[in-house]
Design an enzyme around this catalytic site. Structure first.
Site, PDB file in Angstrom:
ATOM      1  N   PHE A 175       1.308  -6.470   5.200  1.00 39.92           N
ATOM      2  CA  PHE A 175      -0.140  -6.584   5.070  1.00 39.92           C
ATOM      3  C   PHE A 175      -0.772  -5.354   4.439  1.00 39.92           C
ATOM      4  CE2 PHE A 175       1.404  -8.608   8.960  1.00 39.92           C
ATOM      5  CZ  PHE A 175       1.166  -9.928   8.641  1.00 39.92           C
ATOM      6  N   PRO A 229       5.370  -3.719  12.544  1.00 41.81           N
ATOM      7  CA  PRO A 229       5.449  -3.152  11.195  1.00 41.81           C
ATOM      8  C   PRO A 229       4.465  -3.813  10.237  1.00 41.81           C
ATOM      9  CG  PRO A 229       7.621  -3.296  12.117  1.00 41.81           C
ATOM     10  CD  PRO A 229       6.695  -3.918  13.136  1.00 41.81           C
ATOM     11  N   CYS A 230       3.737  -2.954   9.506  1.00 44.78           N
ATOM     12  CA  CYS A 230       2.565  -3.427   8.769  1.00 44.78           C
ATOM     13  C   CYS A 230       2.803  -3.619   7.282  1.00 44.78           C
ATOM     14  CB  CYS A 230       1.410  -2.442   8.960  1.00 44.78           C
ATOM     15  SG  CYS A 230       1.770  -0.771   8.344  1.00 44.78           S
ATOM     16  N   GLN A 231       4.018  -3.368   6.770  1.00 42.37           N
ATOM     17  CA  GLN A 231       4.239  -3.465   5.326  1.00 42.37           C
ATOM     18  C   GLN A 231       3.834  -4.802   4.722  1.00 42.37           C
ATOM     19  OE1 GLN A 231       6.433  -2.333   7.529  1.00 42.37           O
ATOM     20  NE2 GLN A 231       7.460  -0.485   6.813  1.00 42.37           N
TER      21      GLN A 231
END
Length: 394
Positions: free
Chosen positions: A83, A79-81
């Site tokens: 960054f 999960p990229c939230q």
């Protein structure tokens, strides 16, 4: 070859990996909507996903020891939230950061290779130290942090170990690069950072795939040869005027050898306009007009004759100015789910579960299938010539 897919989402990277010929031993995600998308496509017998061993589970609770036999490849997009430009940029302080679980999967499964991807924001200067921390942990996944050890202290220990140059146990050679999807035939200018590693005992030499498509080739086909407009049957009076592009094209001495970037028009031209032709559109799954599109500074939609701008998931549904088509006359409308799937290179027979905003979230978080396949194929080709061996300590 066997793979394990973490954080599968709507299946973009996973589909690309399966298209490359890997057989998944496990596919997992915690998100109910994304898992429902996979399950609905399995019920329909959609190729590739029909036999996926899907686990709806928080990866933190998954026991990798339950996967028996050798695993050649571990893949996933943690999960990229933490960054993302649209997130809160907390990185290691963010409980949504799942890189520790990706590293745990590598440590437990000892695959011959791994492929992880994330948003370009991970490479920002703000996160430079943390990105190096991720890289070193993937290099030496058995060198785990101590209880209550601050991550910077763990980073220092990893740096000491790395510079010492005498390693024991599990070790990977790691390469990292930002890839623009448009350079690989995806009709979208979507940049993702890929982290690829090979177990050191494989002694593989590898580099990222060379770009197969280029903007310069598209400029040539538009403004020098005119081939693009001829193939798309766009009359001269209907062609947009772009002085900057025309000037850039005039400076090209010859047409580049790569294929041209793919445009939105090329991706969706065979689909009826859902706003202007609602009856024709009604018979196409996930191709329904969504009202409410509007422009504002910095959010003007994707021009029809360029690769799309990056599709975004948004923090609270679809952002007001994102995920829109901009016609040559300046009018805008939202991309439909089917059009968005085309821009992400999902198969046409695949359907998506949930409301419009939910499905657009799934698509906005996905890796373009074609880009995932290109990277996975390059890894597969290297693994195919190396006889599998058990990792040290197994």
């Amino acid at each position: 070859m066997r793979s394990v897919e973490l954080f599968v989402g709507a299946g973009g990277l996973g589909l690309g990996v399966s298209q490359a010929g890997f057989q998944p031993a496990a596919v997992m995600d915690w998100d109910k909507w994304a898992c429902d998308t996979i399950r609905e496509n399995q019920k329909l017998g959609i190729d590739l996903v029909s036999e996926w061993p899907l686990h709806e589970v928080d990866v933190r609770e998954f026991n990798f020891e339950d996967i028996t036999g050798d695993v050649d490849l571990v893949t996933g997009g943690p999960p990229c939230q933490p960054f993302s430009l649209g997130g809160r940029h907390k990185a290691h302080l963010d409980s949504r950061d799942m890189f520790p679980q990706a590293i745990r999967a590598v440590r437990n499964l000892k695959p011959r290779a791994f492929v992880f991807e994330n948003v370009k924001g991970l490479t920002r200067t703000t996160f430079a130290n943390y990105l190096e921390y991720i890289r070193l942990q993937l290099r030496h996944p058995e060198m785990v942090e101590k209880k209550d050890e601050p991550w910077l202290d763990h980073l220092a220990r990893l740096e000491d170990y790395e510079t010492r140059g005498r390693y024991r146990g599990l070790e990977y050679r790691v390469a990292l690069r930002v890839l623009n999807s448009a350079n690989y035939g995806v009709p979208q200018k979507r940049e993702r950072v890929f982290i690829v590693g090979f177990r050191s005992d494989t002694a593989i030499e590898w580099h990222f795939p060379e770009a197969s498509h280029s903007q310069e080739a598209l400029l040539w086909d538009k403004w020098r040869s005119g081939e693009y407009w001829d193939v798309q049957r766009v009359r001269k009076k209907d062609r947009p005027v772009d002085e900057k592009q025309m000037q850039r094209a005039s400076r090209l001495e010859a047409r580049p050898s790569q294929a041209a970037w793919q445009t939105v028009r090329e991706a969706i031209s065979d689909l009826p306009d859902p706003e202007k032709e609602p009856r024709k559109s009604a018979g196409i799954r996930d191709h329904k007009f969504q009202a409410g599109a509007r422009t504002y500074p910095g959010h003007t939609g994707s021009p029809l004759d360029e690769p799309a701008k990056t599709l975004k998931a948004g923090v609270h549904g679809v952002p007001g100015g994102e995920n829109m088509l901009r016609r040559p006359d300046g009018s805008v409308r939202y991309f439909t789910v089917r059009e968005s799937a085309r821009l992400q290179t999902f198969p046409d027979d695949m359907i998506f579960h949930g409301s419009w905003s939910e499905t657009m979230r799934q698509l906005g978080n996905a890796v373009p299938v074609k880009l995932g396949r290109v990277v996975a194929e390059s890894v597969r080709d290297k693994l195919a010539v190396i006889k599998p061996r058990r990792a040290k300590g197994t």
